[in-house]
Scaffold this motif. Structure first.
Motif, mmCIF file in Angstrom:
data_model
loop_
_atom_site.group_PDB
_atom_site.id
_atom_site.type_symbol
_atom_site.label_atom_id
_atom_site.label_comp_id
_atom_site.label_asym_id
_atom_site.label_seq_id
_atom_site.Cartn_x
_atom_site.Cartn_y
_atom_site.Cartn_z
ATOM 1 N N THR A 249 154.823 13.812 77.627
ATOM 2 C CA THR A 249 154.665 13.689 79.078
ATOM 3 C C THR A 249 153.258 14.029 79.531
ATOM 4 O OG1 THR A 249 155.444 15.973 79.388
ATOM 5 C CG2 THR A 249 157.096 14.216 79.485
ATOM 6 N N VAL A 250 152.469 14.641 78.655
ATOM 7 C CA VAL A 250 151.099 15.016 78.996
ATOM 8 C C VAL A 250 150.161 13.867 78.626
ATOM 9 C CG1 VAL A 250 149.212 16.634 78.560
ATOM 10 C CG2 VAL A 250 151.586 17.454 78.649
ATOM 11 N N VAL A 251 149.400 13.374 79.598
ATOM 12 C CA VAL A 251 148.442 12.298 79.368
ATOM 13 C C VAL A 251 147.044 12.816 79.683
ATOM 14 C CG1 VAL A 251 147.734 9.961 79.958
ATOM 15 C CG2 VAL A 251 150.165 10.572 79.978
ATOM 16 N N LEU A 252 146.181 12.797 78.702
ATOM 17 C CA LEU A 252 144.802 13.243 78.866
ATOM 18 C C LEU A 252 143.893 12.033 79.014
ATOM 19 C CD1 LEU A 252 144.741 15.901 75.999
ATOM 20 C CD2 LEU A 252 145.184 16.305 78.429
ATOM 21 N N LYS B 1 135.841 11.452 73.694
ATOM 22 C CA LYS B 1 135.616 12.683 74.445
ATOM 23 C C LYS B 1 136.742 12.876 75.452
ATOM 24 C CE LYS B 1 132.309 14.940 77.538
ATOM 25 N NZ LYS B 1 131.028 14.792 78.283
ATOM 26 N N ILE B 2 137.318 14.079 75.458
ATOM 27 C CA ILE B 2 138.391 14.393 76.397
ATOM 28 C C ILE B 2 137.772 14.928 77.678
ATOM 29 C CG2 ILE B 2 140.470 15.767 76.788
ATOM 30 C CD1 ILE B 2 140.875 15.819 73.773
ATOM 31 N N ILE C 110 148.457 9.816 70.148
ATOM 32 C CA ILE C 110 148.445 8.355 70.254
ATOM 33 C C ILE C 110 147.511 8.003 71.399
ATOM 34 C CG2 ILE C 110 149.778 6.275 70.704
ATOM 35 C CD1 ILE C 110 152.206 7.679 69.562
ATOM 36 N N GLY C 111 146.488 7.218 71.105
ATOM 37 C CA GLY C 111 145.527 6.825 72.122
ATOM 38 C C GLY C 111 145.721 5.376 72.549
ATOM 39 N N ASP D 64 143.708 6.652 77.267
ATOM 40 C CA ASP D 64 144.788 7.568 77.635
ATOM 41 C C ASP D 64 145.311 8.195 76.349
ATOM 42 O OD1 ASP D 64 144.589 7.034 80.314
ATOM 43 O OD2 ASP D 64 146.121 5.475 80.290
ATOM 44 N N ILE D 65 145.316 9.523 76.295
ATOM 45 C CA ILE D 65 145.692 10.242 75.079
ATOM 46 C C ILE D 65 147.002 10.975 75.323
ATOM 47 C CG2 ILE D 65 144.968 11.983 73.403
ATOM 48 C CD1 ILE D 65 142.070 11.458 74.433
ATOM 49 N N ARG D 66 147.975 10.708 74.466
ATOM 50 C CA ARG D 66 149.272 11.392 74.540
ATOM 51 C C ARG D 66 149.485 12.215 73.275
ATOM 52 N NH1 ARG D 66 152.732 9.486 78.560
ATOM 53 N NH2 ARG D 66 152.009 7.582 79.603
ATOM 54 N N LEU D 67 149.862 13.488 73.473
ATOM 55 C CA LEU D 67 150.196 14.335 72.340
ATOM 56 C C LEU D 67 151.606 13.975 71.879
ATOM 57 C CD1 LEU D 67 148.932 17.760 73.738
ATOM 58 C CD2 LEU D 67 147.652 16.052 72.455
ATOM 59 N N THR D 68 151.787 13.807 70.575
ATOM 60 C CA THR D 68 153.101 13.404 70.083
ATOM 61 C C THR D 68 154.147 14.485 70.307
ATOM 62 O OG1 THR D 68 152.498 14.180 67.869
ATOM 63 C CG2 THR D 68 152.125 11.855 68.367
ATOM 64 N N ASN D 69 153.705 15.748 70.377
ATOM 65 C CA ASN D 69 154.674 16.823 70.622
ATOM 66 C C ASN D 69 154.826 17.140 72.104
ATOM 67 O OD1 ASN D 69 152.123 17.878 70.919
ATOM 68 N ND2 ASN D 69 152.624 19.877 70.053
#
Length: 393
Positions: A258-261, A284-285, A300-301, A250-255
């Motif tokens: 709320t978005v989880v890739l 890989k996303i 942050i992964g 699960d990848i979260r952008l620090t900026n």
């Protein structure tokens, strides 16, 4: 006399014996031995007052969860620095930063007068080829009638071949500059060379302006294929064994927290970085084509391994003291002065996987299959043992 229930009394007794005999066998117990036999007694009223609850070892499905910092990046082939093939003045810029472009699209025009000479050389070579072909045809006709000279025919064929090769070479040079040889054949000479995109992507940076001088070695703009962005996570040496290709991330952008890739580990580098003592995990996303993803964004992964069934206790059952982990196991119950009292022993354990409120436990010594443990508010018992330890001093 009541049975001694605390390691304090064991330690005092051992000390007194040691004072009477020099034998090594009568030395005081070590710190590890004290923890192994440390006991506490609770009445029924005490257990109810602090809500002490008992339970057995549970077999639950747990997976390793690891957090790692990193950033979004792209492969070298998915970003391009766009420079003109020849130096000159920037005459027109056809795109803006943030604009999506297709591969082969014209981005700008650079004026270069040297291309006029190239086009003229091409036209001259075309004329020379036509003359050479005419001479070759004439010599072939003479040879067919038996009136020609073989040497002249060979020379004419060689000259035609040389002229054809020169035309092909100049035609290719024009094409490399983005000039259509067919247009030049029709007399349309150009002085502006198109600058085209070598990849499909987004214009992320423009470093030129109209009228500025463009050197053939200096990029005018940068194109990045954001659809090919992937994640690179830093895995420290102690966690390397917990990461493997195929694990979900699960990848979260620090900026944009709320978005989880969703992602997947595809590979790990095979050498530690000297400064950080870490490996790099390539992730890989799965949601490709998101134009909002830009290389360089910090992330942050959270890496999760495949779950496996392990013996575990609730997190509340485990207490930590001086860097070690302990649980309390019920030793037995007895009636004393009309009141039931329960005895607990403090056991050191090795904690493992921690997930969803449970922690995997590994015992340093065997315990019974029907053993009961304090699974809630174990910290209360730990505080009691600490208090008795203070009184011993």
């Amino acid at each position: 006399m009541k049975k001694a229930r605390y390691s304090l009394f064991v330690a005092v007794a051992a000390t007194l014996v040691a004072g009477c005999s020099p034998s090594p066998a009568s030395q005081a117990p070590t710190e590890d031995e004290e923890h192994e036999h440390e006991e506490v007694e609770l009445s029924e009223a005490q257990m109810q007052a602090v809500d002490i609850q008992l339970g057995e070892i549970a077999v639950v499905s747990l997976g390793v969860t690891l957090k790692a910092n990193g950033e979004l990046v792209v492969n070298p082939q998915d970003e391009a620095l766009i420079a003109p093939l020849a130096s000159g003045l920037v005459k027109r810029i056809l795109v803006t930063e943030g604009e999506k472009v297709a591969k082969g699209r014209t981005l700008a025009y650079v004026e270069n007068l040297e291309t006029v000479s190239l086009q003229q050389d091409y036209l001259i070579a075309k004329e020379e080829l036509a003359l050479a072909n005419q001479e070759l045809e004439r010599q072939q006709a003479l040879a067919k009638e038996g009136a020609g000279i073989r040497k002249n025919l060979q020379q004419a064929a060689s000259a035609a071949q040389i002229a054809s090769t020169r035309v092909a070479m100049l035609s290719r040079q024009l094409a490399l500059y983005g000039i259509n040889p067919s247009a030049v054949d029709n007399g349309k000479l150009v002085t502006e060379i198109p600058v085209v995109s070598s990849i499909a992507g987004t214009v992320t940076e423009i470093t030129c302006s109209t009228g500025s001088y463009a050197d053939a070695q200096s990029p005018l703009m940068k194109i990045v294929n954001n659809a090919a962005v992937y994640c690179r996570l830093n895995i420290f040496e102690k966690n390397i064994s917990d990461v493997a290709p195929g694990q979900k991330v699960d990848i979260r952008l620090t900026n944009r927290p709320t978005v989880v890739l969703e992602g997947e580990v595809v590979s790990l580098t095979q050498a530690l970085e000297a400064g950080t003592k870490s490996l790099t995990a390539r992730v890989k996303i799965r949601q490709g084509g998101d134009s909002d993803l830009v290389p360089g964004m910090p992330v942050i992964g959270t890496i999760t391994s495949e779950a496996s069934e392990v013996e575990a206790l609730p997190d509340d059952a485990i207490v930590v003291s001086e860097g070690r982990s302990y649980v309390f196991v019920m030793e037995g119950q007895e009636e004393e002065d009309g009141e039931r009292k329960t005895h607990f022993r403090k056991l050191e354990i090795i904690p493992g996987i921690k997930e969803r409120g449970y922690t995997q436990v590994k015992f340093l010594a065997p315990v019974g299959n029907d053993a009961k443990f304090v699974v809630k508010n174990a910290f209360y018992l730990d505080s009691m043992t600490a208090e008795h330890g203070e009184h011993s001093h």
